[in-house]
Design an enzyme around this catalytic site. Structure first.
Site, PDB file in Angstrom:
ATOM      1  N   GLU A   1     -53.070 -87.219 -33.029  1.00 28.04           N
ATOM      2  CA  GLU A   1     -53.945 -88.127 -34.128  1.00 28.04           C
ATOM      3  C   GLU A   1     -55.251 -87.572 -34.105  1.00 28.04           C
ATOM      4  OE1 GLU A   1     -54.565 -92.603 -35.407  1.00 28.04           O
ATOM      5  OE2 GLU A   1     -54.622 -91.936 -33.068  1.00 28.04           O
TER       6      GLU A   1
ATOM      7  N   ARG B   1     -51.895 -89.910 -29.743  1.00 26.55           N
ATOM      8  CA  ARG B   1     -53.101 -89.911 -29.691  1.00 26.55           C
ATOM      9  C   ARG B   1     -53.810 -88.776 -29.741  1.00 26.55           C
ATOM     10  NH1 ARG B   1     -51.956 -93.637 -31.996  1.00 26.55           N
ATOM     11  NH2 ARG B   1     -51.840 -95.843 -31.512  1.00 26.55           N
TER      12      ARG B   1
ATOM     13  N   SER C   1     -60.374 -69.424 -28.433  1.00 25.89           N
ATOM     14  CA  SER C   1     -59.243 -68.891 -27.803  1.00 25.89           C
ATOM     15  C   SER C   1     -58.510 -69.899 -26.922  1.00 25.89           C
ATOM     16  CB  SER C   1     -59.558 -67.720 -26.895  1.00 25.89           C
ATOM     17  OG  SER C   1     -58.534 -67.040 -26.078  1.00 25.89           O
TER      18      SER C   1
END
Length: 146
Positions: free
Chosen positions: A90, A87, A113
């Site tokens: 995703e 997830r 960063s």
């Protein structure tokens, strides 16, 4: 000892002692996400927390030098199979370009960063289902022209 051996020993002792990652972080006086990452081999620990961790978890003496060594930060490039990790993968796949556009619109051409960086995970209780709050805080690094 290899890094993988130290990681395995940490997880075994953590579970045996019934400690949470937050318990360990509190004992070391450091952030939970960072301590967990270092215990999983993705960051090097300064000497004092490495020594304290070894004492807390009764790790072998040689584990301290492994914890303090600089890791190679590498991960599998395969699509993650674990549902929670997938997830997050995703989210970056769906919102990565959006985040890039919004960050660069606000800051200019550059990156966030992952070195001068912190992250925190919070739980927000909600009657409709508890919420996960992930806060990432990274220094903006503008691209340099020469």
């Amino acid at each position: 000892m290899k890094r993988e051996d130290v990681v395995e020993a940490i997880i075994i002792e953590k579970n045996k002692l019934g400690l949470s990652w937050q318990d360990i972080a509190d004992e070391l006086g450091m952030g939970c996400v960072w301590v967990t990452s270092a215990c999983l081999g993705m960051n090097s620990m300064p000497k004092a927390p490495a020594a304290r961790l070894c004492q807390l978890l009764e790790l072998p003496e040689e584990a301290q030098s492994v914890l303090m060594s600089f890791p190679t930060k590498a991960w599998s490039r395969d699509v993650p199979q674990d549902p929670l990790v997938y997830r997050l993968y995703e989210v970056v796949g769906v919102y990565g370009d959006t985040l890039k556009e919004v960050i660069q619109e606000k800051f200019g051409d550059g990156i966030m960063s992952a070195i001068d960086f912190s992250m925190d995970v919070e739980k927000l209780e909600d009657p409709k289902g508890d919420r996960v709050i992930i806060t990432m805080n990274g220094k903006f690094l503008p691209y340099k022209s020469w």
